[in-house]
Write an enzyme that holds these catalytic residues in place. Structure first.
Site, short mmCIF file in Angstrom:
data_model
loop_
_atom_site.label_atom_id
_atom_site.label_comp_id
_atom_site.label_asym_id
_atom_site.label_seq_id
_atom_site.Cartn_x
_atom_site.Cartn_y
_atom_site.Cartn_z
N LYS A 12 -18.43 7.12 -25.84
CA LYS A 12 -17.89 5.96 -26.57
C LYS A 12 -18.85 4.77 -26.58
O LYS A 12 -19.80 4.73 -25.79
CB LYS A 12 -16.55 5.56 -25.94
N TYR A 52 -7.88 9.27 -34.72
CA TYR A 52 -6.86 8.99 -33.70
C TYR A 52 -5.45 8.96 -34.28
O TYR A 52 -4.55 8.34 -33.69
CB TYR A 52 -7.16 7.65 -33.04
N THR A 94 -7.32 8.90 -17.79
CA THR A 94 -7.64 7.98 -18.91
C THR A 94 -8.01 6.59 -18.40
O THR A 94 -8.93 5.97 -18.92
CB THR A 94 -6.39 7.87 -19.83
N ASN A 115 -13.37 3.52 -21.61
CA ASN A 115 -13.36 4.57 -20.59
C ASN A 115 -14.46 5.60 -20.83
O ASN A 115 -14.39 6.72 -20.33
CB ASN A 115 -11.97 5.20 -20.45
N HIS A 118 -14.35 10.55 -24.52
CA HIS A 118 -13.14 11.19 -25.05
C HIS A 118 -13.33 12.69 -24.96
O HIS A 118 -14.44 13.18 -25.13
CB HIS A 118 -12.92 10.79 -26.52
N GLU A 129 -10.62 18.36 -34.06
CA GLU A 129 -11.62 17.31 -33.78
C GLU A 129 -13.05 17.80 -34.04
O GLU A 129 -13.89 17.04 -34.52
CB GLU A 129 -11.45 16.84 -32.32
P1 CMP Z 1 -8.96 8.85 -25.40
O1 CMP Z 1 -9.06 10.07 -24.52
O2 CMP Z 1 -10.12 8.60 -26.30
O3 CMP Z 1 -7.63 8.95 -26.30
C1 CMP Z 1 -6.95 7.80 -26.75
C2 CMP Z 1 -7.46 6.55 -26.13
O4 CMP Z 1 -6.59 5.44 -26.19
C3 CMP Z 1 -7.68 6.75 -24.65
O5 CMP Z 1 -8.79 7.59 -24.45
C4 CMP Z 1 -7.83 5.32 -24.16
O6 CMP Z 1 -9.18 4.87 -24.18
C5 CMP Z 1 -7.05 4.50 -25.21
N1 CMP Z 1 -5.93 3.77 -24.66
C6 CMP Z 1 -5.77 2.44 -24.69
N2 CMP Z 1 -4.63 2.06 -24.11
C7 CMP Z 1 -4.03 3.19 -23.67
C8 CMP Z 1 -2.80 3.46 -22.97
N3 CMP Z 1 -1.96 2.49 -22.61
N4 CMP Z 1 -2.52 4.75 -22.69
C9 CMP Z 1 -3.35 5.76 -23.07
N5 CMP Z 1 -4.53 5.55 -23.74
C10 CMP Z 1 -4.86 4.29 -24.03
#
Ligand code: CMP
Length: 136
Positions: A12, A52, A94, A115, A118, A129
């Site tokens: 990311k 998303y 996450t 984070n 993904h 994806e």
């Molecule tokens: P990702 O695995 O890319 O999938 C969705 C993303 O939403 C997740 O990683 C997080 O970076 C982001 N995100 C932001 N807020 C939240 C939340 N409260 N719960 C889960 N994902 C979140």
């Protein structure tokens, strides 16, 4: 029985910005993932919204899509035995503050949004994806 799988991984914007591409790719390689395809790209917000779309009803959807389209990312197809679950284990929770020691998100993640990586969460989504980024 062998279960060779492919999964989609994204490095990311927060990690690309901090020059962590090679370090994170090494985490995958050390853990027996083969990087079958990779490209560094920047996507538009409407593309992030499509990627998303499973999260479209979530309160964080708009910020999430703005974030993924805010800077360059690296998208990769990773292959190994049980790639989907093994990648999720390697990434960690996450929220980096809840991720286990040794996981990518624990090492490099800065917040639940930033984070660093993904990974696809199911076989069905891995296919969707991978096609999203690599269908020619
Ligand atoms: P990702 O695995 O890319 O999938 C969705 C993303 O939403 C997740 O990683 C997080 O970076 C982001 N995100 C932001 N807020 C939240 C939340 N409260 N719960 C889960 N994902 C979140």
């Amino acid at each position: 029985m062998s279960n060779l799988e492919q999964t989609l991984s994204i490095i990311k914007p927060d990690a690309v910005e901090r020059n962590l591409i090679e370090e994170i790719k090494n985490e995958f390689k050390k853990n027996n993932f083969v990087i079958l395809k990779e490209k560094k790209i920047k996507i538009e917000k409407h593309e992030a919204e499509k990627f998303y779309q499973v999260h479209q009803s979530k309160p964080f959807y708009n910020d999430l899509c703005s974030y993924l389209s805010s800077g360059p990312i690296v998208v990769m197809i990773l292959e190994r035995e049980n790639a989907i679950s093994e990648n999720r284990k390697l990434m960690g929770a996450t929220d980096p503050s809840k991720a286990e020691e040794g996981t990518i998100r624990k090492k490099y993640g800065v917040s639940i949004d930033k984070n660093s990586v993904h990974g696809s969460d199911s076989q069905e989504n891995a296919k969707i994806e991978i096609d999203f980024f690599f269908k020619d």
